[in-house]
Design a protein around this motif. Structure first.
Motif, PDB file in Angstrom:
ATOM      1  N   VAL A 140       0.831  -1.010   0.060  1.00 33.11           N
ATOM      2  CA  VAL A 140       0.032  -0.025   0.105  1.00 33.11           C
ATOM      3  C   VAL A 140       1.000   1.212  -0.016  1.00 33.11           C
ATOM      4  N   SER A 170      -1.542   9.550  -8.023  1.00 34.07           N
ATOM      5  CA  SER A 170      -2.022   8.732  -7.375  1.00 34.07           C
ATOM      6  C   SER A 170      -3.016   7.721  -8.004  1.00 34.07           C
ATOM      7  N   ARG A 171      -3.752   8.238  -8.703  1.00 35.33           N
ATOM      8  CA  ARG A 171      -4.753   7.524  -9.515  1.00 35.33           C
ATOM      9  C   ARG A 171      -4.018   6.732 -10.680  1.00 35.33           C
ATOM     10  N   ALA A 174      -1.642   3.753  -9.381  1.00 35.47           N
ATOM     11  CA  ALA A 174      -2.619   2.803  -8.788  1.00 35.47           C
ATOM     12  C   ALA A 174      -2.853   1.708 -10.046  1.00 35.47           C
ATOM     13  N   ALA A 178      -1.210  -1.983  -9.829  1.00 38.48           N
ATOM     14  CA  ALA A 178      -2.244  -2.938  -9.390  1.00 38.48           C
ATOM     15  C   ALA A 178      -2.091  -4.442 -10.048  1.00 38.48           C
ATOM     16  N   GLN A 183      -1.627  -1.228  -3.712  1.00 36.39           N
ATOM     17  CA  GLN A 183      -2.654  -0.259  -3.829  1.00 36.39           C
ATOM     18  C   GLN A 183      -2.125   0.871  -3.828  1.00 36.39           C
ATOM     19  N   VAL A 184      -2.727   2.040  -4.262  1.00 40.16           N
ATOM     20  CA  VAL A 184      -2.425   3.358  -4.230  1.00 40.16           C
ATOM     21  C   VAL A 184      -3.461   4.322  -3.751  1.00 40.16           C
ATOM     22  N   VAL A 185      -3.617   4.812  -2.481  1.00 38.08           N
ATOM     23  CA  VAL A 185      -4.694   5.542  -1.927  1.00 38.08           C
ATOM     24  C   VAL A 185      -4.376   6.717  -1.520  1.00 38.08           C
ATOM     25  N   THR A 257      -8.279   1.046  -3.876  1.00 28.24           N
ATOM     26  CA  THR A 257      -7.210   1.702  -4.693  1.00 28.24           C
ATOM     27  C   THR A 257      -7.686   2.696  -5.910  1.00 28.24           C
ATOM     28  N   GLY A 258      -6.616   3.439  -6.079  1.00 27.99           N
ATOM     29  CA  GLY A 258      -7.118   4.465  -7.159  1.00 27.99           C
ATOM     30  C   GLY A 258      -8.151   5.496  -6.975  1.00 27.99           C
TER      31      GLY A 258
END
Length: 270
Positions: A140, A170-171, A174, A178, A183-185, A257-258
């Motif tokens: 993460v 970040s989007r 992600a 993936a 995950q990227v939040v 995520t995203g």
């Protein structure tokens, strides 16, 4: 079964000696993570590490300049070698910038300072940790932005563009990560009401705005225009930011995520 959210996780926090980074480090450690805090000021890191260790947490410190890409990569490699993996990464690095100056009076340097600073540090840290995350162990990456990413108000050109850039970064990251089980939040808090008292740079950042309203920074954050513009009529606290970060970093948020978690107390409703 342990009730700790982050038991067995290895977490690295850049800007760990700051107000938000420090608050999140404490909660991560409380929830069972082995926490690696990195920053430029060893004294701040050591003070935080003493607090975490006194509370029973596991913590290690490193003096690292987040803008020194080789140093950040070497630090990440060292964590992975010692701990076996990096499971959680957070960039809580702050960059002093201008708020309140309109285009006619704004220099190119002042405009670019937060854009280059925040996004450069986010790129460097993400690139350093990603090779050591994911696959059989979910990874993460947490990012921090601000409501300026969505606001249409004058005087925050550089700030707003940098905040929007962090959310776009970040989007897209992600989507790229993936397939590697990473995950990227993003977390989007507003100004944090108790951060100045905890040593945040926002005390200096908001001085001019508060003075223009005839208030101290603390008065402005506790009941001024920023707070009144939220649905809850208050701003988030360090504890709320840290507790949300721990949840988002945990397996309980494993399908997330995203996206951006809006912790602005309702300044913006997505």
């Amino acid at each position: 079964m342990s009730g700790l959210l982050l038991e067995g996780k290895n977490a690295v926090i850049y800007g760990g000696g700051g107000a938000i980074g420090g608050a999140i480090a404490r909660v991560f450690a409380r929830e069972g993570a082995r926490v690696f805090i990195a920053g430029r000021t060893q004294a701040k890191l050591d003070a935080l590490a003493r607090d975490i260790a006194a509370a029973g947490g596991t913590v290690e410190t490193a003096q690292v300049d987040v803008f020194d890409q080789p140093a950040v990569e070497k630090h990440a490699e060292g964590i992975a070698a010692a701990a076996g993996s990096i499971d959680i990464a957070l960039n809580a690095v702050s960059v002093m910038h201008d708020q309140g100056t309109v285009l006619a009076d704004l220099s190119l340097e002042a405009f670019m300072r937060p854009i280059d600073g925040f996004l450069r540090s986010l790129f460097i840290t993400s690139k350093a940790v990603a090779p050591h995350m994911g696959r059989e162990r979910p990874g993460v990456i947490l990012t921090l932005s601000e409501p300026g990413s969505k606001l249409a108000v004058g005087g925050i050109l550089g700030h707003a563009v940098s905040a929007a850039g962090k959310e776009a970064f970040s989007r897209v990251l992600a989507a790229e990560l993936a397939p590697s089980n990473i995950q990227v939040v993003g977390i989007r808090p507003h100004a944090v009401v108790d951060a100045p008292a905890a040593g945040s740079y926002t005390k200096d950042l908001f001085t001019r705005t508060a003075a223009a309203a005839g208030q101290s920074v603390q008065e402005m954050l506790e009941g001024g225009a920023m707070a009144q513009a939220t649905l809850l009529k208050r701003l988030p606290t360090l504890a709320e930011v840290a507790e949300l970060a721990a949840f988002l970093a945990s397996d309980r948020a494993g399908a997330m995520t995203g996206t951006i978690a809006n912790l602005s107390a309702g300044a913006l409703v997505d």
